[in-house]
Design a protein around this motif. Structure first.
Motif, PDB file in Angstrom:
ATOM      1  N   THR A 119      -5.093  -6.316   1.297  1.00 13.87           N
ATOM      2  CA  THR A 119      -4.598  -5.488   2.365  1.00 13.87           C
ATOM      3  C   THR A 119      -3.104  -5.025   2.168  1.00 13.87           C
ATOM      4  O   THR A 119      -2.309  -5.770   1.678  1.00 13.87           O
ATOM      5  CB  THR A 119      -4.812  -6.155   3.640  1.00 13.87           C
ATOM      6  OG1 THR A 119      -3.859  -7.088   4.026  1.00 13.87           O
ATOM      7  CG2 THR A 119      -6.283  -6.641   4.222  1.00 13.87           C
ATOM      8  N   VAL A 120      -2.759  -4.058   2.960  1.00 13.43           N
ATOM      9  CA  VAL A 120      -1.327  -3.478   2.785  1.00 13.43           C
ATOM     10  C   VAL A 120      -0.376  -4.396   3.335  1.00 13.43           C
ATOM     11  O   VAL A 120       0.525  -4.857   2.649  1.00 13.43           O
ATOM     12  CB  VAL A 120      -1.235  -2.139   3.467  1.00 13.43           C
ATOM     13  CG1 VAL A 120       0.380  -1.836   3.622  1.00 13.43           C
ATOM     14  CG2 VAL A 120      -1.983  -1.017   2.865  1.00 13.43           C
ATOM     15  N   LEU A 121      -0.856  -5.177   4.427  1.00 12.13           N
ATOM     16  CA  LEU A 121       0.075  -6.365   4.954  1.00 12.13           C
ATOM     17  C   LEU A 121       0.257  -7.383   4.155  1.00 12.13           C
ATOM     18  O   LEU A 121       1.141  -8.117   3.838  1.00 12.13           O
ATOM     19  CB  LEU A 121      -0.564  -6.810   6.213  1.00 12.13           C
ATOM     20  CG  LEU A 121       0.422  -7.656   7.279  1.00 12.13           C
ATOM     21  CD1 LEU A 121       1.339  -6.804   7.567  1.00 12.13           C
ATOM     22  CD2 LEU A 121      -0.501  -8.134   8.540  1.00 12.13           C
ATOM     23  N   ALA A 122      -0.884  -7.861   3.350  1.00 11.25           N
ATOM     24  CA  ALA A 122      -1.021  -8.843   2.473  1.00 11.25           C
ATOM     25  C   ALA A 122       0.163  -8.443   1.377  1.00 11.25           C
ATOM     26  O   ALA A 122       0.881  -9.340   0.632  1.00 11.25           O
ATOM     27  CB  ALA A 122      -2.190  -9.310   2.058  1.00 11.25           C
ATOM     28  N   ALA A 123       0.030  -7.292   1.042  1.00 13.37           N
ATOM     29  CA  ALA A 123       0.899  -6.808  -0.142  1.00 13.37           C
ATOM     30  C   ALA A 123       2.494  -6.906   0.220  1.00 13.37           C
ATOM     31  O   ALA A 123       3.254  -7.312  -0.655  1.00 13.37           O
ATOM     32  CB  ALA A 123       0.460  -5.407  -0.563  1.00 13.37           C
ATOM     33  N   GLN A 124       2.692  -6.551   1.456  1.00  8.02           N
ATOM     34  CA  GLN A 124       3.960  -6.438   2.062  1.00  8.02           C
ATOM     35  C   GLN A 124       4.504  -7.886   1.874  1.00  8.02           C
ATOM     36  O   GLN A 124       5.642  -8.150   1.696  1.00  8.02           O
ATOM     37  CB  GLN A 124       4.085  -5.861   3.286  1.00  8.02           C
ATOM     38  CG  GLN A 124       3.789  -4.400   3.574  1.00  8.02           C
ATOM     39  CD  GLN A 124       3.531  -4.167   4.982  1.00  8.02           C
ATOM     40  OE1 GLN A 124       3.664  -4.918   5.846  1.00  8.02           O
ATOM     41  NE2 GLN A 124       3.544  -2.701   5.246  1.00  8.02           N
ATOM     42  N   ALA A 125       3.579  -8.992   2.563  1.00  6.68           N
ATOM     43  CA  ALA A 125       4.171 -10.259   2.485  1.00  6.68           C
ATOM     44  C   ALA A 125       4.451 -10.851   1.218  1.00  6.68           C
ATOM     45  O   ALA A 125       5.041 -11.770   0.840  1.00  6.68           O
ATOM     46  CB  ALA A 125       2.916 -11.099   3.155  1.00  6.68           C
ATOM     47  N   ALA A 139      -0.056   2.435  10.485  1.00  6.81           N
ATOM     48  CA  ALA A 139      -0.602   1.722  11.421  1.00  6.81           C
ATOM     49  C   ALA A 139      -1.848   0.600  11.309  1.00  6.81           C
ATOM     50  O   ALA A 139      -1.883  -0.500  11.892  1.00  6.81           O
ATOM     51  CB  ALA A 139      -1.043   2.546  12.573  1.00  6.81           C
ATOM     52  N   SER A 140      -2.627   0.902  10.318  1.00  4.70           N
ATOM     53  CA  SER A 140      -3.689   0.157   9.933  1.00  4.70           C
ATOM     54  C   SER A 140      -3.361  -0.996   8.993  1.00  4.70           C
ATOM     55  O   SER A 140      -4.322  -1.496   8.289  1.00  4.70           O
ATOM     56  CB  SER A 140      -5.011   1.047   9.498  1.00  4.70           C
ATOM     57  OG  SER A 140      -4.710   1.865   8.469  1.00  4.70           O
ATOM     58  N   GLY A 155       0.481   8.021   3.004  1.00  4.20           N
ATOM     59  CA  GLY A 155       1.772   8.114   3.068  1.00  4.20           C
ATOM     60  C   GLY A 155       2.268   7.046   3.930  1.00  4.20           C
ATOM     61  O   GLY A 155       2.910   6.262   3.459  1.00  4.20           O
ATOM     62  N   GLY A 156       2.364   7.362   5.274  1.00  4.00           N
ATOM     63  CA  GLY A 156       3.016   6.228   6.385  1.00  4.00           C
ATOM     64  C   GLY A 156       4.447   6.746   6.615  1.00  4.00           C
ATOM     65  O   GLY A 156       4.746   7.712   6.516  1.00  4.00           O
ATOM     66  N   VAL A 339       0.754   5.401  19.312  1.00  6.16           N
ATOM     67  CA  VAL A 339       0.165   6.830  19.783  1.00  6.16           C
ATOM     68  C   VAL A 339      -1.136   7.000  19.256  1.00  6.16           C
ATOM     69  O   VAL A 339      -2.144   7.392  20.316  1.00  6.16           O
ATOM     70  CB  VAL A 339       1.014   7.777  18.618  1.00  6.16           C
ATOM     71  CG1 VAL A 339       0.471   9.260  18.859  1.00  6.16           C
ATOM     72  CG2 VAL A 339       2.348   7.808  19.283  1.00  6.16           C
ATOM     73  N   PRO A 340      -1.696   6.664  18.256  1.00  9.28           N
ATOM     74  CA  PRO A 340      -3.290   6.787  17.939  1.00  9.28           C
ATOM     75  C   PRO A 340      -4.064   6.180  19.276  1.00  9.28           C
ATOM     76  O   PRO A 340      -5.139   6.687  19.691  1.00  9.28           O
ATOM     77  CB  PRO A 340      -3.586   6.073  16.796  1.00  9.28           C
ATOM     78  CG  PRO A 340      -2.162   6.282  16.024  1.00  9.28           C
ATOM     79  CD  PRO A 340      -1.328   5.938  17.105  1.00  9.28           C
ATOM     80  N   GLU A 341      -3.922   4.979  19.513  1.00  9.59           N
ATOM     81  CA  GLU A 341      -4.431   4.438  20.546  1.00  9.59           C
ATOM     82  C   GLU A 341      -4.415   4.941  21.856  1.00  9.59           C
ATOM     83  O   GLU A 341      -5.479   4.892  22.644  1.00  9.59           O
ATOM     84  CB  GLU A 341      -4.263   2.753  20.786  1.00  9.59           C
ATOM     85  CG  GLU A 341      -4.853   1.961  21.626  1.00  9.59           C
ATOM     86  CD  GLU A 341      -6.256   1.880  21.180  1.00  9.59           C
ATOM     87  OE1 GLU A 341      -7.375   1.127  22.293  1.00  9.59           O
ATOM     88  OE2 GLU A 341      -6.804   2.196  20.318  1.00  9.59           O
TER      89      GLU A 341
END
Length: 485
Positions: A119-125, A139-140, A155-156, A339-341
């Protein structure tokens, strides 16, 4: 595929990945068979969950021999119907979520190799643990996977400083349609030995090959971040403020998000308890931005404060607030991230993910808004997005007097209006979400025929039997060739 051939293929796949990782029962497949927005429910022949690149290659070879089509899938957070099976019951979902390892982090080289299911979050960590920054943020990110963001060139929020996924990618590992593995996991910044093959697979939405791993750039972690919320009189003021900030602090402007009043009102109406307007009042536009600095010896705060003060004096900014703590910065960004939610909770909306030149953003907003109002009086324009790269999420909510059904029945008309204005500014109908199935008709209507023909030739060269993601991005069957006369 005859039943006997189907059963033989499923038995071969079970032998490759193990019986527990070949999902056949409806209750086991269901999470993989519809998209996040639930617009594209389907029915998979099976869901195959390989654990490594070799298993992916063997699965692909088996499917190629049987003439079975594959839909590569990561976290299934896509927004355009590109990673879920159709209703035919003949497509296999190739889920890469078991392939989630961080293979290598090299802090001295500022690079990191990740498997596609990470996941992107795991990559950040993983980058943070090595005192580095993996700047992709969306966001995801808790469920979106590396393979997924590569497939759409996501993008992000930090594109302004660090670029899209394409800009962050140094190398790829890809399983081709004949089951061969191309190992292009180089960490080189410079390699001028022919075609840059990785670029073919980034943004291809899984139609050319299965990305199983990627090597990315890493960056120094920011030591200081200035987060601010500014109220503006117009969208033009947002573009002008961005230019002023860039002139003042250069590439340190990391994120610069435009938020329209309708969007903010929806967030405040449907947000979590405690969410509030940072400034109060009734301003039409706001921007939320970060200015970050990697050096502990250089504080960008005075330059940001001076720029905002000058902008207020000149009428470019109406009011502003700078976060005094990390918690306050988090609260400001929570407004943008909700915003999306909030739009989902508010009711049906018609969504667009367009891009135009940065300087054209104000004119696009004015012209598109006027044409939509002319076509549907009272329509609510929900505009927000990444000003620094020209990417707007230009969405619409229904007029107060219109029913949900009547509003959604006009979706194609609304799409045509927005896409026509986008074309007038030489923009793109898909800035970061991809084409999938959702935007295919608009893609074919707006993309230059010669460009489509070139894409078809690439598809024919790399996936001649249309094994990967058929009917996504490019139509299925193939359109008639463009006339040479």
């Amino acid at each position: 595929m005859p039943p006997t051939h189907r059963e033989a293929l499923l038995a071969e796949l079970a032998a490759i990945v193990g019986v527990p990782h070949l999902l056949i029962r409806p209750e086991d497949k269901v999470a993989h068979e519809t998209d996040w927005r639930r617009h594209y429910p389907g029915c998979a022949l099976a869901v195959v969950r390989p654990k490594n690149t070799d298993e992916v290659a063997r699965v692909v070879k088996a499917c190629a021999a049987a003439g079975a089509t594959l839909v590569p899938q990561g976290g299934n957070t896509g927004l355009v119907g590109g990673s879920t099976p159709d209703a035919s019951g003949t497509e296999l979902v190739l889920s890469l979520t078991r392939m989630n390892a961080v293979r290598r982090v090299d802090a001295l080289d500022n690079s990191m190799t990740l498997e596609a299911g990470c996941t992107v979050l795991a990559a950040q960590a993983a980058a943070t643990e090595a005192t580095r920054l993996f700047p992709l943020s969306l966001a995801s990110e808790g469920s979106a996977t590396i393979g997924g963001v590569l497939s759409t060139n996501a993008g992000g929020e930090q594109v302004l400083r660090y670029g899209n996924t394409r800009d962050l990618t140094l190398g790829l590992e890809v399983v081709l349609a004949d089951g061969r593995i191309w190992n292009g996991l180089s960490a080189l910044r410079k390699d001028n030995t022919g075609y840059d093959l990785k670029q073919l697979f980034i943004g291809a939405e899984g139609t050319l090959g299965v990305v199983t791993a990627a090597t990315f750039k890493l960056f120094a972690q920011p030591r200081q971040v200035v987060t601010a919320w500014a109220a503006l009189p117009s969208a033009q003021a947002a573009v002008e403020l961005l230019a002023r900030l860039t002139a003042s602090v250069g590439e340190r402007v990391t994120a610069f998000e435009l938020i329209g009043r309708v969007v903010l009102s929806q967030v405040l109406a449907h947000g979590t308890p405690g969410m509030r307007d940072p400034l109060g009042g009734d301003y039409p536009w706001a921007v939320l931005f970060d200015v970050s600095e990697a050096s502990a010896n250089m504080d960008p705060t005075p330059a940001v404060e001076a720029t905002l003060a000058e902008a207020i004096d000149d009428g470019v900014v109406l009011d502003c607030t700078i976060a005094a703590s990390g918690q306050q910065a988090h609260e400001l960004w929570a407004l943008r991230e909700h915003v999306p939610e909030a739009q989902r909770l508010h009711g049906p909306s018609i969504k667009h993910d367009i891009s135009v030149p940065v300087s054209a953003i104000p004119r696009f907003i004015d012209l598109a808004g006027a044409r939509l109002e002319q076509r549907m009086p009272g329509i609510q324009v929900c505009c927000f997005g990444h000003v620094g790269d020209g990417n707007l999420h230009y969405n619409q909510s229904k007029p107060a007097s219109m029913s949900d059904a009547d509003f959604l029945a006009e979706a194609e008309v609304v799409h045509k209006v927005v896409h026509a204005v986008t074309a007038e500014f030489q923009g793109s109908i898909s800035a970061e979400h991809g084409i999938g199935r959702l935007k295919q008709s608009a893609f074919m209507a707006t993309k230059a025929p010669v460009a489509v023909e070139l894409m078809e030739r690439i598809k024919d060269a790399l996936d001649p039997d249309r094994l990967f993601n058929p009917g996504r991005l490019l139509p299925q069957p193939r359109p008639a060739p463009v006339s040479k006369t």
